[in-house]
Design a protein around this motif. Sequence first.
Motif, short mmCIF file in Angstrom:
data_model
loop_
_atom_site.label_atom_id
_atom_site.label_comp_id
_atom_site.label_asym_id
_atom_site.label_seq_id
_atom_site.Cartn_x
_atom_site.Cartn_y
_atom_site.Cartn_z
N GLY A 175 -18.48 33.82 -38.92
CA GLY A 175 -17.50 33.75 -39.44
C GLY A 175 -16.38 32.91 -38.67
N ASN A 176 -15.18 32.36 -39.42
CA ASN A 176 -14.23 31.49 -38.74
C ASN A 176 -14.92 30.13 -38.28
N LEU A 177 -15.78 29.65 -38.96
CA LEU A 177 -16.60 28.47 -38.67
C LEU A 177 -15.47 27.09 -39.02
N ALA A 178 -15.61 26.09 -38.18
CA ALA A 178 -14.77 25.00 -38.31
C ALA A 178 -15.60 24.12 -39.42
N ARG A 179 -14.53 23.45 -40.18
CA ARG A 179 -15.19 22.76 -41.33
C ARG A 179 -16.27 21.80 -40.92
N THR A 180 -16.44 21.00 -39.68
CA THR A 180 -17.17 20.30 -39.30
C THR A 180 -18.62 20.84 -38.87
N VAL A 181 -18.87 22.29 -38.80
CA VAL A 181 -20.03 22.82 -38.22
C VAL A 181 -20.84 22.66 -39.38
N THR A 182 -22.11 22.06 -38.98
CA THR A 182 -23.20 22.03 -40.19
C THR A 182 -24.22 23.12 -39.93
N THR A 183 -25.44 22.95 -40.50
CA THR A 183 -26.46 24.04 -40.60
C THR A 183 -27.09 23.54 -38.94
N ASP A 184 -27.28 22.32 -38.76
CA ASP A 184 -27.89 21.90 -37.62
C ASP A 184 -27.25 22.34 -36.45
N LYS A 210 -18.23 21.34 -49.55
CA LYS A 210 -17.23 21.99 -48.33
C LYS A 210 -17.71 23.15 -47.92
N SER A 211 -17.46 23.38 -46.65
CA SER A 211 -17.88 24.59 -45.78
C SER A 211 -17.07 25.73 -46.26
N SER A 212 -17.77 26.88 -46.63
CA SER A 212 -16.89 28.14 -46.79
C SER A 212 -16.33 28.71 -45.53
N GLY A 213 -16.51 28.17 -44.54
CA GLY A 213 -16.11 28.90 -43.13
C GLY A 213 -16.66 29.87 -42.56
N PHE A 214 -17.91 30.03 -43.13
CA PHE A 214 -18.86 30.89 -42.59
C PHE A 214 -20.24 30.63 -42.76
N GLY A 215 -21.38 31.51 -42.10
CA GLY A 215 -22.70 31.18 -42.07
C GLY A 215 -23.50 32.25 -41.78
N PHE A 216 -24.72 32.09 -41.82
CA PHE A 216 -25.75 33.01 -41.52
C PHE A 216 -26.83 32.78 -40.43
N VAL A 217 -27.17 33.48 -39.45
CA VAL A 217 -28.23 32.97 -38.46
C VAL A 217 -29.42 34.06 -38.35
N SER A 218 -30.42 33.99 -38.92
CA SER A 218 -31.69 34.85 -38.64
C SER A 218 -32.29 34.83 -37.58
N PHE A 219 -32.88 35.91 -37.05
CA PHE A 219 -33.52 36.04 -35.72
C PHE A 219 -35.04 36.69 -36.16
N ALA A 228 -27.36 37.78 -29.49
CA ALA A 228 -26.28 36.79 -30.12
C ALA A 228 -25.13 37.35 -30.33
N ILE A 229 -24.99 38.50 -30.79
CA ILE A 229 -23.75 39.08 -30.90
C ILE A 229 -22.84 39.01 -29.58
N SER A 230 -23.71 39.64 -28.48
CA SER A 230 -23.13 39.82 -27.15
C SER A 230 -22.51 38.76 -26.56
N SER A 231 -23.34 37.33 -26.90
CA SER A 231 -23.00 36.31 -26.05
C SER A 231 -22.09 35.23 -26.91
N CYS A 232 -22.11 35.28 -28.09
CA CYS A 232 -21.67 34.36 -29.26
C CYS A 232 -20.41 34.66 -29.77
N ASN A 233 -20.13 36.19 -29.70
CA ASN A 233 -18.81 36.75 -30.56
C ASN A 233 -17.57 36.23 -29.77
N ARG A 243 -16.48 34.37 -35.05
CA ARG A 243 -16.82 35.86 -35.10
C ARG A 243 -18.34 36.09 -35.51
N VAL A 244 -18.79 37.24 -34.58
CA VAL A 244 -20.17 37.24 -34.81
C VAL A 244 -20.51 38.40 -34.98
#
Length: 247
Positions: A175-184, A210-219, A228-233, A243-244
């Motif tokens: 969550g709280n992604l910047a509008r410039t953040v893409t999937t890549d 337009k980005s909604s300001g959030f995304g998902f990452v699967s592992f 990922a939560i420990s290192s990226c949140n 927020r992760v």
Amino acid sequence: MAAISSLFSQTLLHHPTKTLTLHSKPSIQPLKPSHFPNPVTFKAIKPKRPIAVSAVTAEAPVATSDVVARRLYVGNIPRTVDSAELARIVEEHGAVEKAEVMYDKYSGRSRRFAFVTMKTAEDANAAIEKLNGTEIGGREIKVNITEKPLLTLDMSLLQAEESQFIDSPHKVYVGNLARTVTTDTLTQFFSEKGGKVLSAKVSRVPGTSKSSGFGFVSFSSEEDVEAAISSCNNAFLGGQRIRVNKA
């Protein structure tokens, strides 16, 4: 008269089983007033005003230019705010026709954004002026006119991106992604943190790029999710602290 008698005789000879019966003309008796039921009075009814009825077809556009000018995007709202509460908040600054908080179809959680259609363009502008940048539940919300619909080509590209996402039970919400953040960008960021990323996607405001300001990452594993939560949140991505947590 002789000719008529002859004709009758021939008819009876050809049809001996039929009997011709002549009835006298019934007499018509006038009805007395007592024969009528109680008199019925009729009241003149004024014609009602015509009711406008519109039919929506598959070929009809999603929204007219008038609706676009009245339709607001409200982003970064708390998950606890539902459509009714959002309508009450916006109604303090203009007449609301419809408010709809968007929810994730898989988790059922609020996607932290909504669409609000105001009664007039003036109401929409007033709501933007009064609400954009203010806080609801400790979160600074974004309020603006929704973007114009995407071109067919742009929409097909986004649909392809959505279909390429590999879902997994081992997944995080970002969550709280910047509008410039893409999937890549999202894929590269989490891959550099050491986890084995299966797929990533940035959610888009429906009908726009337009980005909604959030995304998902699967592992591929639960261990990667925890790492990922420990290192990226609370880490910075695109100039914003993200927020992760588990999706």
